[in-house]
Structures are given as structure tokens and as C-alpha cells.
Design an enzyme around this catalytic site. Sequence first.
Site, PDB file in Angstrom:
ATOM      1  CD  GLU A  48      -9.866   7.505   2.245  1.00 56.77           C
ATOM      2  OE1 GLU A  48      -9.793   6.431   2.859  1.00 56.77           O
ATOM      3  OE2 GLU A  48      -9.619   7.593   1.030  1.00 56.77           O
TER       4      GLU A  48
ATOM      5  CE1 TYR B  11      -5.956   3.990   3.833  1.00 58.18           C
ATOM      6  CE2 TYR B  11      -7.862   4.862   4.998  1.00 58.18           C
ATOM      7  CZ  TYR B  11      -7.261   4.460   3.826  1.00 58.18           C
ATOM      8  OH  TYR B  11      -7.930   4.568   2.649  1.00 58.18           O
TER       9      TYR B  11
ATOM     10  CG  ASP C 267      -6.141  -0.077   2.537  1.00 56.62           C
ATOM     11  OD1 ASP C 267      -5.184  -0.541   1.869  1.00 56.62           O
ATOM     12  OD2 ASP C 267      -7.236   0.181   2.025  1.00 56.62           O
TER      13      ASP C 267
END
Length: 371
Positions: free
Chosen positions: A43, A126, A144
Site C-alpha cells: 500500500e 487511506y 483514493d
Amino acid sequence: MISSQEQIHPNHFAEPLLSWYDASKREMPWRDCGDPYRIWVSEIMLQQTRVDQATPYFHRFLGHFPTLEALATANRHEVLMAWEGLGYYSRARNLHDAAKTVLSKHGGVFPQTYHEIRALKGIGPYTAAAVASIAFGLPHAVMDGNVIRVLSRYFGIQEDVSLPATKAQIQQLADGLLDTARPGDFNQAVMELGATVCTPKSPLCAGCPLSTGCVAYKTGKTAELPFKAPKKKIPHHQIVVGICVDDEDRILIALRPEDKMLGGLWEFPGGKVEAGESRKEALIRELKEELGVEVMPGLRLCEVKHAYTHFKITLNAWICRIKTGEPEPRPKASKKLRWITSSELTEYPFPKANRKVTEALQTWLENRRKA
Ligand code: SF4
């Protein structure tokens, strides 16, 4: 805003989306592994990088640091070397610092609540939602660029999506639609749809599982949404750097301070050309300011163009000699200076633009040796 979560039954959104995801999702080395460390690293890498670009770096990074403990106990230099080429180096420094925190504060076990994950360095809303939902099945919706595109088209949102208020509305919509039985898959499915079907240009609406409810599709507005107000022009800086070479052919490099952009990376000393200055004048001034010595620029080695998020640069590099009688260079703007041989250049992490200079330098030195 055309619709809200009250008007869309989540099953009309989540069900077709998840069926599509189950049948169409791409293979990724961190997908379906259930390992929070791998999910977290992926991520962070994917924050500014596409999946196909990030994948080889992911394998390389995991090869160096297969576990969170291996990352936490590595030194900064090794971490930056393993990250080199991916850019946005604060991501690597934060990853490293957060791994140390997990080891010292959580006994090496990755925290399992949204707020504990969010408290780690470099983890924003996020990433916290992504790791919490994908690794631990917690009900947090991600937002996102892909999610913003899909939802702004699906709901026909006309407002500027770069405004915080619009983002907050989209987050609310995502929260309302989230499939709480499969939050990680739901999040990945929206992002996957945005990356492969609901693409920025020419979305593949005919094959989209959400087409029956999609406002942009039904009203022919897919090219107009998401709406973003035009951006200001990105500044373009002229940069000059000096490659100081001594009598033994050693090269002077400088370590950038940790708290500055590209902190912890090595570079050739130099800086911005000011208004009214020639590039050579700027080079002599910058090296005097940074090293406390006067240099004589010789051959102009190369020109490199590079784009960062908020500005672009054109960097020119010169081979330099320090004038006879000058003192030893001192690190006036950097953390430390080091004289190294050309073969050692690959052992130091450099920003991308400087790495292009090291390649030109090695070719030049090679040709000079052969001549
Ligand atoms: S129908 Fe088209 S615009 Fe709407 S969500 Fe699907 S791909 Fe995007």
C-alpha cells in the site's frame, strides 16, 4: 450531488461489484496473502506508483526485508538502497520508522485496530483503512483516486473533487456502500474497477458491473467527470550541480539532511540558478555556499530533466576542480560529505535525477580510461 447512500441500496452496488471482482481481479504478489506486513508495504509503494511499476520493487524490497523485524533492524542506508528508483523517499523513511515502532511498542506484532494503524508514521486515512480492511477485515472504506473517479461518475457528482468538502461527501458515500462482510475485497474491488474499467480516459462502460446505476454513463458525462478545476502551472527550476573530482579521481558527494525533501539520500552539491545568473555563476556560488570552497567548472557532463509532484527541474552537471589553496570542503548545507571512488557510486542511494548523473559520470570516466 445527485444521489446519496440512502437512495442507493448497497446491494445494488456491492453485489455486482464483488461478483465482478471475484471473476476478474488481477493477480498481485500481496493479494489474498493475509499478511499485514506485505499488505502495508504494498500500500505504501502503490501510493504514488502503478501496480506494474511497483511489483518488481516489491519483490526486491521483500527480498531484502522479508519480515517486519528484518526491516525494523536494518539500517537506514540499506532501506533507502532497497527503495532506490521508486522515488518519494519519505515513504521509505516512514516505513522504516514505523517498523521500528511496531517492534518496540507492539512487540513486533502489527497493530490490529484502525486507530493504532493510523498512528504509525507515514500512514494516513487511506492506508490505515486499506490495511485495516484487507489484513484484518475491519469495516473502513478507502478513498483514493480510483475510488473518487468511480463514485463521482456513478453518482454524477458535479463539484470539484479536489475540494475537501467534495472528498468528505465521497468518503461518506463509500462508507455507506461498504460491504461490511467483505470490506477488504470491497475496497480492492472499487480500486480495481477504477484501475481497469472505469479508467480516466475512455472507460469501458459496456463491460462495467455498475453501468445500470451509473449516472455519468446514463447521461453521457463520463468524459466530464470527475470534475477538477484547472491547476496552476507547475514551476520549472534550473538546477546546477558540481562533480568535484580530486587528484586521485575520487568524487565528492553530500548527504541530504533527514528533514529535507529527499532526506537521507546522497547527491552532488549544487542548487537553483537565481534570476540574472548564468548557470556557471550559479554553480560557483552554490558550491561556495554549500562547501565553503571555490571551484573551477570544467566539462559540462550532462543535462537531466525530471518531474516531481509540485515542480519540474532541468539539471546540468559539470565536472569541477577545487581551486588550489582552498581549504578542505565542509558540509555547510548537507549532513556530511564523503570522497568516494567511481566504483562506490552504486553503493549509495541517490535521487533519480542524480542517479542519471552518476550513470553519465561512469560512462565519461570509462571513456577517459580507455582514451
Ligand atoms: S459505467 Fe462507466 S463511468 Fe460508470 S462506473 Fe462503470 S465504467 Fe465508470
